[in-house]
Motif scaffolding. Structure first.
Motif, short mmCIF file in Angstrom:
data_model
loop_
_atom_site.label_atom_id
_atom_site.label_comp_id
_atom_site.label_asym_id
_atom_site.label_seq_id
_atom_site.Cartn_x
_atom_site.Cartn_y
_atom_site.Cartn_z
N ALA A 155 0.83 -1.24 0.03
CA ALA A 155 0.15 -0.04 -0.06
C ALA A 155 0.94 1.36 -0.06
CB ALA A 155 -1.00 0.04 1.11
N ARG A 156 2.00 1.19 0.68
CA ARG A 156 2.94 2.19 0.78
C ARG A 156 3.41 2.46 -0.61
NH1 ARG A 156 5.95 5.23 4.45
NH2 ARG A 156 4.10 4.95 5.68
N THR A 157 3.88 1.50 -1.39
CA THR A 157 4.27 1.62 -2.80
C THR A 157 3.37 2.29 -3.65
OG1 THR A 157 5.88 -0.12 -2.16
CG2 THR A 157 5.53 0.57 -4.42
N LEU A 158 2.18 1.69 -3.47
CA LEU A 158 0.91 2.37 -4.64
C LEU A 158 0.55 3.62 -4.13
CD1 LEU A 158 -1.24 -0.87 -4.56
CD2 LEU A 158 0.09 -0.04 -6.41
N ARG A 159 0.74 3.92 -3.10
CA ARG A 159 0.54 5.51 -2.59
C ARG A 159 1.49 6.47 -3.44
NH1 ARG A 159 2.70 8.89 0.70
NH2 ARG A 159 1.52 10.86 1.34
N ALA A 160 2.52 6.05 -3.23
CA ALA A 160 3.70 6.69 -3.90
C ALA A 160 3.19 7.01 -5.55
CB ALA A 160 4.89 6.26 -3.66
N GLN A 161 3.22 5.74 -6.08
CA GLN A 161 2.96 5.69 -7.46
C GLN A 161 1.68 6.35 -8.05
OE1 GLN A 161 5.19 4.52 -9.84
NE2 GLN A 161 6.62 4.35 -8.09
N ALA A 162 0.61 6.18 -7.20
CA ALA A 162 -0.64 6.94 -7.47
C ALA A 162 -0.43 8.43 -7.24
CB ALA A 162 -1.79 6.51 -6.57
N LEU A 163 0.22 8.81 -6.35
CA LEU A 163 0.52 10.25 -6.00
C LEU A 163 1.13 10.86 -7.47
CD1 LEU A 163 0.24 12.59 -4.22
CD2 LEU A 163 2.64 12.07 -3.15
N SER A 164 2.22 9.90 -7.96
CA SER A 164 2.89 10.41 -9.18
C SER A 164 2.14 10.67 -10.38
CB SER A 164 4.08 9.66 -9.41
OG SER A 164 4.83 10.02 -10.69
N VAL A 165 1.24 9.46 -10.57
CA VAL A 165 0.36 9.39 -11.63
C VAL A 165 -0.79 10.59 -11.63
CG1 VAL A 165 -1.22 8.26 -13.06
CG2 VAL A 165 0.55 7.19 -11.95
#
Length: 304
Positions: A155-165
């Motif tokens: 979830a922490r990794t997906l949060r960072a990627q979703a924030l970037s996209v």
């Protein structure tokens, strides 16, 4: 991209191994009982701790049970735990990580607090405690416990990627024209994260299979269900390593290793597709480049 994905020998090998174990989990028990005529739980007192032979291709254990039948029978239990735990963990990671990165603000703060709470928890001791209290309830509860406590890192990794996209221009433009948030998440943000989510699912599946085997090795599992973990635990209890009964514990351990290898190969293939720097040069490309280099040297020598 799909053609490049399917041309990779790593992806093909990994998918073939995963498909083999999936078919074994679906049809293996029927094949063992109706085609091979083996009852994995039947005790043959005339063939106790026998090495591999024509009658028993992978030998028998201390109780006279056929090891091949138990390996095939245990595939369904171990694969079911891995798939269910990976599905639960990946779904929780997506439901928590993606909205946190997309919306930000108070939603991000609340979801990030929950993620950090699970992230700092000692996962393995918690799994041992909860599974110990729920002993005897079956492999489905084991899978549920593994999935619930194993999603925070993803979830922490997906949060960072979703924030970037979500901060890219095309998403901002669609926000300005009034596009709804749920449509942006499902049709704009998530498609850019499918490769990462698939990689997380495979990693979670490997971890769940290993966790089930570890819990069974420690005696925290349903002993009435045959799985790779319970086979290894039973071999440990009967001192199979010291007695040299390698055919008892090597096959289930090898199956776990093959599952991990298959998922890793698919993951490596996906990484090479997403990152061109990681792509291995094909042999034809290497030979063509060497011919061009030799031609350039010859032309340079003739010009000089």
């Amino acid at each position: 991209m799909r053609l490049e994905f399917l041309r990779s020998w790593k992806v093909i090998t990994g998918l073939a191994l995963l498909a083999f174990f999936a078919l074994l989990a679906l049809f293996g028990p029927w094949f063992v009982r109706h085609v091979l005529g083996i009852d994995p739980l039947a005790n043959d007192i005339s063939a106790i701790a026998q090495p591999p032979s024509g009658a028993h291709l992978l030998g028998t254990n201390q109780f006279g049970q056929d090891v091949l039948g138990q390996v095939i029978e245990g595939t369904r239990a171990s694969m079911s735990v891995g798939l269910l735990a990976a599905t639960i963990g990946t779904a929780l990671a997506v439901l928590v990580g993606v909205p946190a990165g997309y919306f930000g603000g108070r939603i991000d703060t609340a979801l990030n607090f929950v993620t950090n709470l699970f992230l700092v928890m000692p996962v393995l001791p918690l799994i041992l405690i909860v599974a110990g209290y729920l002993r005897g309830t079956g492999l489905w509860v084991i899978a549920l416990v593994i999935g619930v406590f194993g999603w925070s890192g993803a979830a922490r990794t997906l949060r960072a990627q979703a924030l970037s996209v979500s901060s890219r221009d095309f998403v901002r433009a669609m926000r300005m024209v009034g596009e709804r948030s749920h449509r942006l998440i499902f049709f704009e943000v998530l498609p850019h994260l499918t490769g990462l989510i698939a990689s997380m699912f495979l990693h979670a599946m490997i971890g769940a299979v290993l966790a089930e085997a570890g819990l069974a090795f420690l005696g925290i599992s349903d002993a009435s269900v045959v799985s790779w973990g319970t086979m290894i635990q039973s071999a440990q209890d009967q001192s199979a390593v010291l007695r040299g009964l390698w055919w008892w514990f090597v096959p289930p351990g090898l199956c776990i290793a093959l599952i991990g290898t298959a998922a890793s190969l698919v993951n490596f293939g996906m990484d090479e597709l997403a990152n061109p720097k990681l792509r291995a040069a094909r042999s034809t490309t290497v030979r063509r480049a060497r011919r061009l280099q030799r031609t350039a040297r010859l032309n340079g020598g003739e010009a000089s």
